[in-house]
Design an enzyme around this catalytic site. Structure first.
Site, PDB file in Angstrom:
ATOM      1  CG  ASP A   1      66.216  32.371  68.597  1.00  0.00           C
ATOM      2  OD1 ASP A   1      67.129  32.410  69.579  1.00  0.00           O
ATOM      3  OD2 ASP A   1      65.890  33.344  67.892  1.00  0.00           O
TER       4      ASP A   1
ATOM      5  CD  GLU B   1      60.343  26.689  64.041  1.00  0.00           C
ATOM      6  OE1 GLU B   1      61.051  26.295  64.823  1.00  0.00           O
ATOM      7  OE2 GLU B   1      60.262  27.833  63.630  1.00  0.00           O
TER       8      GLU B   1
END
Lengths: 356, 356
Positions: free
Chosen positions: B237, B66
């Site tokens: 998450d 990410e």
């Protein structure tokens, strides 16, 4: 107790600007342009494999900072790049960049490198790959409008990959043209400085526009473009920044990298949302037609896409081994026991005792 | 001719893992957690200033890579971070990260730093800032379910910022709990190992869940959560990864960082799209209510947001001066004449002559 030495995994090979320049000289700039072009073309052929997304841009009054990520499922890459047209006046680069490759399986970075120089190389390589597929056969003369930081790279890639022999040069600042002529002296190109864009376009089979103003300019007006030419429009792209008169777009067949990005940033932002374009990967894989007639104007509305940076990063990674042209960066915490990050930090206490 | 020395602008201060650990020891880990917490809270107060976007994720079978960019209009920052739960079994970190700050006005990077250690610090600092606003007054006992790489940082931040004195510890692997107890010995916390999550939750005013399996697990079931507690749900998450029984969410008031990101990645991905949540920045600025009664269950569905990394990067930049705990990275090509990138490269020829 001193810090234990990090494991090999914790180190990321880093190519500095100095080492990138050494790599260019070791390989040779024309050879490197050809090598990167092969990787760019290969990745266009594998287009459907890639995880593609328009660049992630953060705009400000002065410019833009962008992240350009992509992945082929095995390797992940991204580039950080800024575009600040006003920088030149302050003695800074309009565009600076660095990039990274990582292993998709572990998520660990495997290469960090400067990409200001590398971006100029990959942009030129991409332009030449596209021109190889779209320019008229036996193109020998290119007009180069805008003689700034990218221009010499463009010229050499077009020479090496497309057989361009003559450059017709124009820049609003004659000093830029002088600089280009100095830099490319003795590299086998005939260099013809011109007094206007119109003059530069005369007799050229390829017209490259490569300017950097952040505004809707008309570097190329409709009457300057005759039938049969290939236009390579690669000037720094962002919303509100175009180089071509819309009339040229209407008369041309327009080829792009990744439409969702080009419609926002490219020359075609001037046109309706459904303006027809052809994706270059389809031309290269034979799924779409490129040039179909001698009278057709082909236009590459190049904005630079993440896969091209990925190709350039792959090329650099593959060339590095055995060169010593990198150093290992201690960028990743890698404790012996992955659950014991805190213990690793505590054991690194230079005082050997408790912290405050 | 050898390469001319790059200008000062061309260098980016780089904080290695080794230097980050030295910085932690120089400042002291608890002091650093408090310092970062102040910056995190300050940036929550300036929330509306920030250019916010959900993280840009590249998912694979094994994990996710990410990019998390943000900007306050003056400074731009981003973090690269991976999440690979399977890495631990292979002796690698689940999460590694690095980050960068850049000057919005020029687009030039001004700091590059490891962020594996720094992410653990900022995640703990954020949890503690949130708990300071939402946990019951005079909370003294925290259950810590999941005793992995993040756990000691969470514990110390909760001690330093929220006054937690006792930790009730549970992990499916007792060795993780033993590691935590070893690491936190002598740091002023009473450590109580427990045989089940139920036992750990007994008597705790704060329950922290911090596990890393990439699946919908039920680390905390509905009957384990009594009235009045604050739940700090911060486990790694991503879509398909949750820790809490949905019944707990229904009974709680849920607080989040940035809803567009949390609805995809957080515990609330189990709930309907219009499930009510409160943004933490509104609680911190007094625009929304936090805890309103002794019987209320407050739940921080923390997923980690780009502004928190930005806060941590700002903190590190502000602490660095005079420490010598960085080195200058030759990452930006910066020719004397910004239009003469090619000339800079050519003048760097180590042979002093023409290239091949």
């Amino acid at each position: 107790m001193s810090a234990p030495a990090p494991s090999e995994r914790a180190f990321v090979p880093f190519v500095s600007v100095d080492n990138m320049m050494k790599l260019v000289h070791r390989i040779g700039v024309e050879t490197m342009l050809s090598g990167i072009a092969e990787y760019v073309e290969e990745d266009f052929r594998r287009w459907e494999l890639f995880d593609k997304t328009p660049r992630v841009a953060s705009h400000s009054k002065e410019g833009v900072i962008e992240l350009m990520p992509t992945s082929d499922g095995v390797t992940y890459g991204f580039k950080y790049v800024n575009g600040h047209p006003k920088n030149t006046k302050e003695g800074l680069q309009t565009v600076t960049a660095f990039g990274l490759l990582a292993d998709v399986y572990t998520g660990y970075p495997v290469l960090l490198t400067e990409m200001t120089v590398l971006t100029a190389l990959r942009t030129a390589a991409t332009s030449a790959v596209v021109a190889k597929h779209l320019a008229p056969k036996d193109a020998h003369t290119m007009a180069m409008i805008g003689n700034g930081a990218q221009s010499e790279f463009q010229a050499l890639a077009m020479k090496e990959i497309c057989g361009i022999k003559t450059l017709r040069l124009y820049d609003i600042d004659p000093k830029a043209t002088e600089k280009l002529m100095r830099n490319l002296e003795g590299r086998g190109l005939t260099l013809q400085p011109c007094k206007s864009p119109e003059e530069a376009a005369l007799g050229a089979q390829i017209i490259t526009t490569c300017t950097a103003d952040k505004q809707n300019a008309t570097v190329l007006s409709d009457n300057m473009v005759g039938t049969g030419v290939h236009i390579n429009a690669i000037g720094g792209d962002c919303p509100g920044k175009t180089e071509l008169a819309s009339g040229i777009l209407s008369r041309s067949d327009v080829f792009v990298e990744y439409p969702p990005q080009t419609r926002v940033e490219g020359e075609i932002q001037q046109m309706p949302e459904d303006f027809p374009v052809t994706e270059m990967w389809k031309v290269i894989t034979g799924q779409a037609e490129g040039r179909t007639s001698d009278r057709q104007i082909t236009l590459f509305d190049g904005v630079g896409f993440a896969t091209e940076d990925f190709s350039a990063l792959r090329y650099v990674r593959d060339q590095l081994e055995g060169t010593g042209l990198y150093h290992d960066l201690d960028m990743l915490a890698d404790p012996d026991d992955p659950r014991d990050l805190f213990g690793m930090v505590m054991r690194a206490n230079p005082e050997g005792g408790e912290t405050a």
